[in-house]
Design an enzyme around this catalytic site. Sequence first.
Site, PDB file in Angstrom:
ATOM      1  N   SER A   1       1.091  10.396   1.643  1.00 24.96           N
ATOM      2  CA  SER A   1       2.350  10.267   2.383  1.00 24.96           C
ATOM      3  C   SER A   1       2.129   9.536   3.703  1.00 24.96           C
ATOM      4  O   SER A   1       1.668   8.394   3.714  1.00 24.96           O
ATOM      5  CB  SER A   1       2.970  11.656   2.569  1.00 24.96           C
TER       6      SER A   1
ATOM      7  N   ASP B   1      11.079  10.073  -5.866  1.00 24.03           N
ATOM      8  CA  ASP B   1      10.636   9.989  -4.476  1.00 24.03           C
ATOM      9  C   ASP B   1      11.183   8.697  -3.871  1.00 24.03           C
ATOM     10  O   ASP B   1      11.006   7.624  -4.450  1.00 24.03           O
ATOM     11  CB  ASP B   1       9.092   9.963  -4.449  1.00 24.03           C
TER      12      ASP B   1
ATOM     13  N   HIS C   1       7.905  14.107  -4.375  1.00 26.04           N
ATOM     14  CA  HIS C   1       7.017  13.959  -3.234  1.00 26.04           C
ATOM     15  C   HIS C   1       6.253  15.268  -3.001  1.00 26.04           C
ATOM     16  O   HIS C   1       6.781  16.356  -3.209  1.00 26.04           O
ATOM     17  CB  HIS C   1       7.840  13.599  -1.996  1.00 26.04           C
TER      18      HIS C   1
END
Length: 303
Positions: free
Chosen positions: A152, A244, A274
């Site tokens: 991320s 996502d 995610h």
Amino acid sequence: MTERPMPSEDGILAFHKRCEDFYPADAVDADIAQQRAWYDALCAAFDAAPPAGMVKADGLVAGRIPVRRYRPAAPTTQTRLFYIHGGGFVVGSLESHDAICAELAEAAGAELVSIDYRLSPEHVWPAAFDDCWAVLVELLLENRPVVVIGDSAGGNLAAGIVLKARDEGLKGIAGQALIYPGLGGDLVSGSYVDMAEAPGLSTVDVAYYRDIYGAPEEAVHAYPLRAEILAGLPPAFITGAYFDPLRDDARAYAARLALSGVPVDFREEKQMIHAWLRARFMSEGAKAGFAALCAAVRRMANL
């Protein structure tokens, strides 16, 4: 009203429900202290014991940057792994990804270093980037290959410091593994529209994290997708989640790397959302995705 995109795998849906019990969907509307308290509780709920014989040691790099070193009981390579945690540049710590780091180190048979970089909004761009860069330089100075890994926001930082290393002629990076990374997509097309209300992360959330991080538009190392030239980068493993808003960042970066002659192994987890790394004990899709990540890191570390 457009129907909210949702996966169909029971395991990842149960994971999402458990996450929202700790970390509400509107968490970004809360103050920073509350966001971090919720995130810490969430991470603790998914904690796991380290592999047998794993040795951990906390320390500092450059006298100020906290790191944690993981050494498996039976290392098989001199390559080190450098893990940069996610959390929107706002939450996360050495504790938040502790079990993930331990399992990656064990799977690769490699020592791993994780970093507790400075967080926003107290420390905006380039503080987190500078911390990660300082640790990478320290590791490369020890003349052992390094595989850089991040999820991320950590994937953003990992890609950015790898770009800078190439730009400055630093050698020794054996590979990069980017897990559902945010790489600077436009927020108004593709998955940022199709998955704007995806479970676990929304496009509004992405915009919030970018804004609070405060990287200027011209800071290419903060927006790796905007780099004009990607040739000369180390081999990459990139994995995205279908559900996502960041999905197309992973797709686009993998495609551009391949077109630039960089060896790329790309996966898209079709039923994942995610933050699926934490679902590896609840979801068959996440388990398979984590196994693929471990295998890729092991290959890069043992070349």
